[in-house]
Design an enzyme around this catalytic site. Sequence first.
Site, PDB file in Angstrom:
ATOM      1  N   PHE A 252      -4.362  -8.172  -2.854  1.00 15.34           N
ATOM      2  CA  PHE A 252      -4.668  -7.666  -4.199  1.00 15.34           C
ATOM      3  C   PHE A 252      -5.990  -8.201  -4.737  1.00 15.34           C
ATOM      4  O   PHE A 252      -6.589  -7.603  -5.619  1.00 15.34           O
ATOM      5  CB  PHE A 252      -3.528  -8.025  -5.174  1.00 15.34           C
ATOM      6  CG  PHE A 252      -3.598  -9.433  -5.720  1.00 15.34           C
ATOM      7  CD1 PHE A 252      -4.411  -9.727  -6.821  1.00 15.34           C
ATOM      8  CD2 PHE A 252      -2.880 -10.476  -5.145  1.00 15.34           C
ATOM      9  CE1 PHE A 252      -4.500 -11.028  -7.321  1.00 15.34           C
ATOM     10  CE2 PHE A 252      -2.965 -11.767  -5.633  1.00 15.34           C
ATOM     11  CZ  PHE A 252      -3.777 -12.041  -6.721  1.00 15.34           C
TER      12      PHE A 252
ATOM     13  N   LYS B  24      -4.025   0.228   4.354  1.00 16.45           N
ATOM     14  CA  LYS B  24      -2.825   0.009   3.523  1.00 16.45           C
ATOM     15  C   LYS B  24      -3.240  -1.016   2.472  1.00 16.45           C
ATOM     16  O   LYS B  24      -3.220  -2.219   2.706  1.00 16.45           O
ATOM     17  CB  LYS B  24      -1.693  -0.522   4.396  1.00 16.45           C
ATOM     18  CG  LYS B  24      -0.294  -0.277   3.855  1.00 16.45           C
ATOM     19  CD  LYS B  24      -0.025  -0.826   2.475  1.00 16.45           C
ATOM     20  CE  LYS B  24       0.365  -2.287   2.451  1.00 16.45           C
ATOM     21  NZ  LYS B  24       0.479  -2.844   1.084  1.00 16.45           N
TER      22      LYS B  24
ATOM     23  N   GLU C 197      -0.337  -2.967  -3.090  1.00 22.78           N
ATOM     24  CA  GLU C 197       0.316  -2.057  -4.036  1.00 22.78           C
ATOM     25  C   GLU C 197       0.086  -2.486  -5.484  1.00 22.78           C
ATOM     26  O   GLU C 197       0.449  -1.777  -6.413  1.00 22.78           O
ATOM     27  CB  GLU C 197       1.819  -1.944  -3.724  1.00 22.78           C
ATOM     28  CG  GLU C 197       2.628  -3.224  -3.822  1.00 22.78           C
ATOM     29  CD  GLU C 197       2.606  -4.064  -2.543  1.00 22.78           C
ATOM     30  OE1 GLU C 197       1.512  -4.242  -1.948  1.00 22.78           O
ATOM     31  OE2 GLU C 197       3.674  -4.563  -2.153  1.00 22.78           O
TER      32      GLU C 197
ATOM     33  N   SER D 243      -1.653 -13.610   2.405  1.00 24.41           N
ATOM     34  CA  SER D 243      -1.140 -14.980   2.383  1.00 24.41           C
ATOM     35  C   SER D 243      -0.733 -15.434   3.794  1.00 24.41           C
ATOM     36  O   SER D 243      -0.458 -14.596   4.667  1.00 24.41           O
ATOM     37  CB  SER D 243       0.055 -15.056   1.439  1.00 24.41           C
ATOM     38  OG  SER D 243       1.044 -14.152   1.877  1.00 24.41           O
TER      39      SER D 243
ATOM     40  N   CYS E 136      -9.742 -16.294  -2.259  1.00 26.47           N
ATOM     41  CA  CYS E 136      -9.361 -17.114  -1.113  1.00 26.47           C
ATOM     42  C   CYS E 136     -10.409 -18.190  -0.847  1.00 26.47           C
ATOM     43  O   CYS E 136     -10.151 -19.139  -0.115  1.00 26.47           O
ATOM     44  CB  CYS E 136      -9.190 -16.249   0.115  1.00 26.47           C
ATOM     45  SG  CYS E 136     -10.712 -15.430   0.549  1.00 26.47           S
TER      46      CYS E 136
ATOM     47  N   GLU F   8      -0.760 -23.305  -2.171  1.00 26.98           N
ATOM     48  CA  GLU F   8      -1.934 -22.540  -2.621  1.00 26.98           C
ATOM     49  C   GLU F   8      -1.571 -21.968  -3.995  1.00 26.98           C
ATOM     50  O   GLU F   8      -0.788 -21.024  -4.095  1.00 26.98           O
ATOM     51  CB  GLU F   8      -2.226 -21.402  -1.635  1.00 26.98           C
ATOM     52  CG  GLU F   8      -3.449 -20.611  -2.033  1.00 26.98           C
ATOM     53  CD  GLU F   8      -3.659 -19.335  -1.220  1.00 26.98           C
ATOM     54  OE1 GLU F   8      -2.680 -18.729  -0.784  1.00 26.98           O
ATOM     55  OE2 GLU F   8      -4.832 -18.950  -1.067  1.00 26.98           O
TER      56      GLU F   8
HETATM   57  P1  NAD Z   1       0.174 -10.964   0.319  1.00 25.01           P
HETATM   58  O1  NAD Z   1       0.289 -11.669   1.619  1.00 25.01           O
HETATM   59  O2  NAD Z   1       1.327 -11.006  -0.616  1.00 25.01           O
HETATM   60  O3  NAD Z   1      -0.102  -9.397   0.574  1.00 25.01           O
HETATM   61  C1  NAD Z   1      -1.116  -8.954   1.438  1.00 25.01           C
HETATM   62  C2  NAD Z   1      -0.727  -7.606   2.013  1.00 25.01           C
HETATM   63  O4  NAD Z   1       0.476  -7.749   2.765  1.00 25.01           O
HETATM   64  C3  NAD Z   1      -0.455  -6.543   0.950  1.00 25.01           C
HETATM   65  O5  NAD Z   1      -0.994  -5.327   1.364  1.00 25.01           O
HETATM   66  C4  NAD Z   1       1.062  -6.507   0.893  1.00 25.01           C
HETATM   67  O6  NAD Z   1       1.555  -5.222   0.544  1.00 25.01           O
HETATM   68  C5  NAD Z   1       1.475  -6.875   2.296  1.00 25.01           C
HETATM   69  N1  NAD Z   1       2.771  -7.579   2.318  1.00 25.01           N
HETATM   70  C6  NAD Z   1       3.261  -8.431   1.376  1.00 25.01           C
HETATM   71  N2  NAD Z   1       4.466  -8.895   1.757  1.00 25.01           N
HETATM   72  C7  NAD Z   1       4.745  -8.338   2.952  1.00 25.01           C
HETATM   73  C8  NAD Z   1       5.862  -8.437   3.847  1.00 25.01           C
HETATM   74  N3  NAD Z   1       6.913  -9.201   3.579  1.00 25.01           N
HETATM   75  N4  NAD Z   1       5.808  -7.741   5.002  1.00 25.01           N
HETATM   76  C9  NAD Z   1       4.751  -6.954   5.284  1.00 25.01           C
HETATM   77  N5  NAD Z   1       3.679  -6.825   4.467  1.00 25.01           N
HETATM   78  C10 NAD Z   1       3.674  -7.507   3.320  1.00 25.01           C
HETATM   79  O7  NAD Z   1      -1.175 -11.468  -0.380  1.00 25.01           O
HETATM   80  P2  NAD Z   1      -1.716 -11.138  -1.837  1.00 25.01           P
HETATM   81  O8  NAD Z   1      -0.875 -11.845  -2.842  1.00 25.01           O
HETATM   82  O9  NAD Z   1      -1.940  -9.685  -1.988  1.00 25.01           O
HETATM   83  O10 NAD Z   1      -3.175 -11.818  -1.766  1.00 25.01           O
HETATM   84  C11 NAD Z   1      -3.390 -13.170  -2.022  1.00 25.01           C
HETATM   85  C12 NAD Z   1      -3.378 -13.982  -0.751  1.00 25.01           C
HETATM   86  O11 NAD Z   1      -4.372 -13.480   0.138  1.00 25.01           O
HETATM   87  C13 NAD Z   1      -3.745 -15.435  -0.964  1.00 25.01           C
HETATM   88  O12 NAD Z   1      -2.925 -16.225  -0.151  1.00 25.01           O
HETATM   89  C14 NAD Z   1      -5.200 -15.519  -0.508  1.00 25.01           C
HETATM   90  O13 NAD Z   1      -5.633 -16.779  -0.085  1.00 25.01           O
HETATM   91  C15 NAD Z   1      -5.191 -14.556   0.602  1.00 25.01           C
HETATM   92  N6  NAD Z   1      -6.536 -14.078   0.899  1.00 25.01           N
HETATM   93  C16 NAD Z   1      -7.146 -14.573   2.016  1.00 25.01           C
HETATM   94  C17 NAD Z   1      -8.414 -14.176   2.310  1.00 25.01           C
HETATM   95  C18 NAD Z   1      -9.099 -14.691   3.541  1.00 25.01           C
HETATM   96  O14 NAD Z   1     -10.146 -14.178   3.839  1.00 25.01           O
HETATM   97  N7  NAD Z   1      -8.559 -15.644   4.259  1.00 25.01           N
HETATM   98  C19 NAD Z   1      -9.101 -13.285   1.480  1.00 25.01           C
HETATM   99  C20 NAD Z   1      -8.445 -12.796   0.344  1.00 25.01           C
HETATM  100  C21 NAD Z   1      -7.156 -13.208   0.074  1.00 25.01           C
END
Ligand code: NAD
Length: 496
Positions: A149, A173, A176, A226, A281, A381
């Site tokens: 997000f 994808k 959401e 994450s 991040c 985090e």
């Molecule tokens: P998230 O892991 O909750 O979601 C990321 C994606 O995974 C979304 O598209 C979501 O729909 C999908 N998703 C969520 N739960 C899922 C599940 N159980 N099974 C399958 N798919 C699932 O992350 P977020 O809250 O959207 O973003 C924040 C996180 O992203 C933080 O931890 C941040 O550090 C990380 N991030 C990392 C980087 C990097 O480059 N390392 C960059 C940006 C964000």
Amino acid sequence: MERISHWIGGKLVPGESGRTGPVFDPAAGTQTHEVDLASAGEVDVAVEAARDAFAGWRSTSLSRRSDILFRLRDLVDRHRREIGALITQQHGKVLSDAMGEVARGLENIEFATGVPHLSKGGFSEQVSTGVDTYSIRQPLGVVAGITPFNFPAMVPMWMFANAIACGNAFILKPSEKDPGASMLLAELVTEAGVPDGVFNVVQGDKVVVNRLLEHPEVRAISFVGSTPIARYIYETGTKHGKRVQALGGAKNHMVVLPDADIDMAADAAVSAGYGSAGERCMAISVVVAVGDVADPLVEAIAARLPALQIGPGMDPESEMGPLVTQQHLDKVASYLESAPAQGATLVADGRRHERYGDAGFFLGVSLLDHVTTEMDAYRDEIFGPVLSLVRVPTYADAVRLVNDNPYGNGTAIFTRDGGAARRFQFEVEAGMVGVNVPIPVPVGYYSFGGWKQSLFGDTHMYGPDGIHFYTKQKVVTARWPDPGTSAVDLGFPRTR
Ligand code: NAD
């Protein structure tokens, strides 16, 4: 309620699963849209559209692909503000920050315009008598990107620019929580001349992700999000024989040595800790104060906090916007209870920061001092506007702290000592290092990626690693002998 749907085969496709999710305006705290959550069957339709488009796209000349990417570059540039506004309305970050996100995403499209040069292979003449060997890089086929997000436009551009430049067909994808920007990008991609089906957006949640992970036609998955989900994506995707790069969470440390300029370090800590409400991040979440720098540094950081303007992202006066959802706000605020209970000093309490109105998911900026590695505020985090300060006696303790942390995304050192900075760069275990630069996000012609639990897989994202990830190598050995010289030879092929 306005709906946000899918983009498949070059057009808007309304969802048919009957499942939707809410999209909020975090500054108002109200729901503004409903996003369609696709079924596995709808994913299959998108994969089919991508597969059908792939054959024609991979045969399209490099110059033509580059030409289309140049047009896309101009279109995204012209629509910067519109994309930025969509980000602000659904994510909450201030407009200037959102436009900065678009600018950094654009770097990836600019890089990808160079695909004719970037995808060149190697050629060796006369590897044996009359025999030449050359390597070529070919696209993988249908590839997918799953994005978080916090960068609803930039992270998709990290992925799709190189993926389509290399001749693949791409399925995005998006998160959401803020899917709006992805649909505008899809329109621009189509307007630029990318053939229908080469770029698709399927909105949804884990139902979509799981289908992409197991679909036999999907050859590679890029993921950013994450750490627990990144690990799951890596393990499940590779089990299904796919190429996977999965970037996870972070806990970025900024080490401040006693010789550092205190004002410069405090400005950097505040900017990198609270920019985008800490939902980056690469945000700094831990300041590691070495020796006697701690007291003046805490004082300098704390002095800067009351002046920060917190308000709606579309208000040009605002420097920091709200958090993405109420649920996330509650989680972030919980550390303001747990950390003092576990022994930290709450120097600034974001819950008391002057609020903008009564609505919206706003939380002010918080500073925790005397944080230790056992506390939840250090171990988790937080992903919000909470900066922790850990005090250590020496440089060696600071490096040990950073290296012992399970994450290894970015880190920074603030010092006036070039030798100390050089030593830090050599010793520290993280994928991206800043020297007096708090958020060392590499430019588009390098690659982005962390170490340890911040990345699963072996290629970083975008830049040269992106070209590598989205292509596979083929090595050709050829000879054009005079048929008159041909003879049976059962020996092992010789080169000398
Ligand atoms: P998230 O892991 O909750 O979601 C990321 C994606 O995974 C979304 O598209 C979501 O729909 C999908 N998703 C969520 N739960 C899922 C599940 N159980 N099974 C399958 N798919 C699932 O992350 P977020 O809250 O959207 O973003 C924040 C996180 O992203 C933080 O931890 C941040 O550090 C990380 N991030 C990392 C980087 C990097 O480059 N390392 C960059 C940006 C964000």
